[in-house]
Design a protein around this motif. Sequence first.
Motif, PDB file in Angstrom:
ATOM      1  N   ILE A 112       0.940  -1.135  -0.035  1.00 48.50           N
ATOM      2  CA  ILE A 112      -0.024  -0.108   0.117  1.00 48.50           C
ATOM      3  C   ILE A 112       0.916   1.217   0.001  1.00 48.50           C
ATOM      4  CG2 ILE A 112      -1.810   1.260   1.288  1.00 48.50           C
ATOM      5  CD1 ILE A 112      -2.817  -1.449   2.533  1.00 48.50           C
ATOM      6  N   VAL A 113       1.831   1.357   0.631  1.00 49.43           N
ATOM      7  CA  VAL A 113       2.739   2.404   0.937  1.00 49.43           C
ATOM      8  C   VAL A 113       3.683   2.709  -0.323  1.00 49.43           C
ATOM      9  CG1 VAL A 113       4.667   3.571   2.113  1.00 49.43           C
ATOM     10  CG2 VAL A 113       2.855   2.434   3.416  1.00 49.43           C
ATOM     11  N   VAL A 171       3.089   6.061  -2.354  1.00 47.46           N
ATOM     12  CA  VAL A 171       4.224   6.915  -2.766  1.00 47.46           C
ATOM     13  C   VAL A 171       4.450   7.004  -4.030  1.00 47.46           C
ATOM     14  CG1 VAL A 171       6.792   6.882  -2.289  1.00 47.46           C
ATOM     15  CG2 VAL A 171       5.224   6.456  -0.636  1.00 47.46           C
ATOM     16  N   GLU A 172       4.479   6.006  -4.898  1.00 49.20           N
ATOM     17  CA  GLU A 172       4.544   6.139  -6.534  1.00 49.20           C
ATOM     18  C   GLU A 172       3.568   6.897  -6.898  1.00 49.20           C
ATOM     19  OE1 GLU A 172       6.926   5.120  -9.621  1.00 49.20           O
ATOM     20  OE2 GLU A 172       7.294   4.367  -7.587  1.00 49.20           O
ATOM     21  N   ILE A 173       2.372   6.714  -6.653  1.00 47.37           N
ATOM     22  CA  ILE A 173       1.299   7.920  -7.326  1.00 47.37           C
ATOM     23  C   ILE A 173       1.799   9.340  -6.799  1.00 47.37           C
ATOM     24  CG2 ILE A 173      -1.184   8.602  -7.249  1.00 47.37           C
ATOM     25  CD1 ILE A 173      -1.529   5.599  -6.840  1.00 47.37           C
ATOM     26  N   SER A 174       2.225   9.476  -5.852  1.00 41.51           N
ATOM     27  CA  SER A 174       2.542  10.737  -5.242  1.00 41.51           C
ATOM     28  C   SER A 174       3.925  11.658  -6.052  1.00 41.51           C
ATOM     29  CB  SER A 174       3.129  10.933  -3.784  1.00 41.51           C
ATOM     30  OG  SER A 174       4.569  10.195  -3.673  1.00 41.51           O
ATOM     31  N   LYS A 175       4.546  10.741  -6.746  1.00 43.59           N
ATOM     32  CA  LYS A 175       5.667  11.260  -7.514  1.00 43.59           C
ATOM     33  C   LYS A 175       4.875  12.092  -8.722  1.00 43.59           C
ATOM     34  CE  LYS A 175       8.854   7.557  -6.397  1.00 43.59           C
ATOM     35  NZ  LYS A 175       9.653   6.421  -7.096  1.00 43.59           N
ATOM     36  N   GLN A 176       3.602  11.852  -9.168  1.00 39.76           N
ATOM     37  CA  GLN A 176       3.109  12.769 -10.107  1.00 39.76           C
ATOM     38  C   GLN A 176       2.522  14.196  -9.638  1.00 39.76           C
ATOM     39  OE1 GLN A 176      -0.235  10.255 -11.482  1.00 39.76           O
ATOM     40  NE2 GLN A 176       0.806   8.557 -11.217  1.00 39.76           N
ATOM     41  N   LYS A 213       8.189  12.552   0.006  1.00 37.93           N
ATOM     42  CA  LYS A 213       8.908  12.152   1.600  1.00 37.93           C
ATOM     43  C   LYS A 213       7.948  12.527   2.382  1.00 37.93           C
ATOM     44  CE  LYS A 213      13.724  12.941   0.035  1.00 37.93           C
ATOM     45  NZ  LYS A 213      14.980  13.665   0.412  1.00 37.93           N
ATOM     46  N   LEU A 214       7.005  13.333   2.000  1.00 34.60           N
ATOM     47  CA  LEU A 214       6.034  13.356   2.965  1.00 34.60           C
ATOM     48  C   LEU A 214       5.093  12.607   3.074  1.00 34.60           C
ATOM     49  CD1 LEU A 214       4.469  16.904   3.971  1.00 34.60           C
ATOM     50  CD2 LEU A 214       3.177  15.031   3.404  1.00 34.60           C
ATOM     51  N   VAL A 215       4.725  12.075   2.084  1.00 34.39           N
ATOM     52  CA  VAL A 215       3.738  11.021   1.785  1.00 34.39           C
ATOM     53  C   VAL A 215       4.076   9.896   2.774  1.00 34.39           C
ATOM     54  CG1 VAL A 215       2.488   9.739   0.321  1.00 34.39           C
ATOM     55  CG2 VAL A 215       2.385  11.995  -0.025  1.00 34.39           C
ATOM     56  N   ASN A 216       5.418   9.214   2.003  1.00 35.28           N
ATOM     57  CA  ASN A 216       5.986   8.259   2.867  1.00 35.28           C
ATOM     58  C   ASN A 216       6.069   8.595   4.256  1.00 35.28           C
ATOM     59  OD1 ASN A 216       7.383   5.724   2.628  1.00 35.28           O
ATOM     60  ND2 ASN A 216       9.073   6.933   3.278  1.00 35.28           N
ATOM     61  N   ALA A 217       6.406   9.561   4.824  1.00 38.07           N
ATOM     62  CA  ALA A 217       6.552   9.772   6.233  1.00 38.07           C
ATOM     63  C   ALA A 217       5.174   9.572   6.795  1.00 38.07           C
ATOM     64  CB  ALA A 217       7.487  11.137   6.476  1.00 38.07           C
ATOM     65  N   VAL A 218       4.286  10.091   6.315  1.00 39.10           N
ATOM     66  CA  VAL A 218       2.940  10.250   7.038  1.00 39.10           C
ATOM     67  C   VAL A 218       2.515   8.801   7.227  1.00 39.10           C
ATOM     68  CG1 VAL A 218       0.610  11.100   6.890  1.00 39.10           C
ATOM     69  CG2 VAL A 218       2.294  12.669   6.341  1.00 39.10           C
ATOM     70  N   LEU A 219       2.476   8.149   6.134  1.00 36.70           N
ATOM     71  CA  LEU A 219       1.799   6.700   6.119  1.00 36.70           C
ATOM     72  C   LEU A 219       2.596   5.663   6.766  1.00 36.70           C
ATOM     73  CD1 LEU A 219       1.207   6.056   2.358  1.00 36.70           C
ATOM     74  CD2 LEU A 219      -0.480   6.723   4.019  1.00 36.70           C
ATOM     75  N   ASN A 220       3.764   6.019   6.980  1.00 41.50           N
ATOM     76  CA  ASN A 220       4.534   5.126   7.890  1.00 41.50           C
ATOM     77  C   ASN A 220       4.390   5.540   9.467  1.00 41.50           C
ATOM     78  OD1 ASN A 220       6.661   3.175   6.959  1.00 41.50           O
ATOM     79  ND2 ASN A 220       6.908   4.867   5.409  1.00 41.50           N
TER      80      ASN A 220
END
Length: 412
Positions: A88-89, A93-98, A106-113
């Motif tokens: 899921i993460v 995160v991959e979609i957030s690159k768009q 980085k923010l999306v990855n940190a928040v989800l974790n």
Amino acid sequence: MKNIQKAYEIIYATQYQGAYASLLLKQVDDDYNVALITELVYGTIRNYRYVFATWRQFTETKLKQKVSALLDLGVYMLRFSDKPDYAIVNNIVEISKQIEKKRYTKLVNAVLNNCLKTDPLVLSDDQPSEMALKYSHPEWLVHLWIAHYGHERTLEILKYNLTRNTVTLRSNHHKISTDDLLKMDDRFSKGHLAPEEVYFDGNIFETEYFKKGLVSVQDAASQLVAHHVNANVDDTILDTCSAPGTKAIHIASLRHDKGKLDAVELHESRSHLIRNECARLGIESIRVFNHDARFLSDILDEEAYEKVLVDVPCTGLGVMRGKPEIKMHIKPEDIDSIVILQREIIDSSVKMVKDGGSLIYSTCTINKKENEQQIKYLLNTYPNFKLKFEETIFGYEHQSDSFYIAVLERIA
């Protein structure tokens, strides 16, 4: 990942562009996993306040709408799906690159974790503010329902609106009885609220039963309206706000397509829905008029109908289980605005009822401003009407939509 990408696009459009999720989902082609996308979209929207509150505690500033919608989807999947957390993460995160050249990755990855490391929010069923957050409804609406229906009933409504909707069918009495339809295929099963209510285990739209007009899609509570109209073959019927025509067609089918029934619809495009459904179901007794229901006497004779159905436009608070985007966009002032329109339609409709005839008022909403208080307005304004029947159908009690139905008689 393309299914998650598509779900994200629909969620964003629904949340921030005023789109209807149901319409966007119909446009998804067969190259996608439509069932998965539907689950992700409706699951996220049903839980929109809860998932937002879950990730918002890990951000200090307001985020871009596209990032917010993406995190909503990610948190919904982490909290409610059985997909592995790491997958899921990675997908989110991959979609957030768009979004703005990876600015928020980085923010999306940190928040989800951080969400993964944190226990789910603990919220009570006692305080309206926590109930609203836990079950993802506007807080003002929770207060309104408690004032109108009490705490316990409100809690049941909130819980029910988080459950998945089911496709309810109505047998076309003009072509086949419910009992005979049930005998045709073991995949059919009988409902328990309305006489013509049936269910089908499978995709009914791909079957000959649907293509030949033996069944229609209509919620069970909605099906009760035609039975309260209780039309005889000799009755002339008026449906003042008809599209998509399900109730008018149900009335016609119960009379085996005999008698006269006039259906009024404001929008030409929606009038086509009525005509197309009549053609599919073999109904020919309905005349369709394009006109504003506030001015019925401009095109129709007054006091010409034994039964007048006034299924007014409403806020749709009774169908939020199937249309969860309603609770994302509804505002208190929307109720006040729709009440004015409803009263204008009532004022127009009462003129059409014959002495001794009936006016049937119905909505698919649950609040007394649009329901009981409108009937009180009608009775106070038009003393030649008498209330014969009144009922609020709460969906959680019947696995249906919530509905309000009132029957009034015009006294000679």
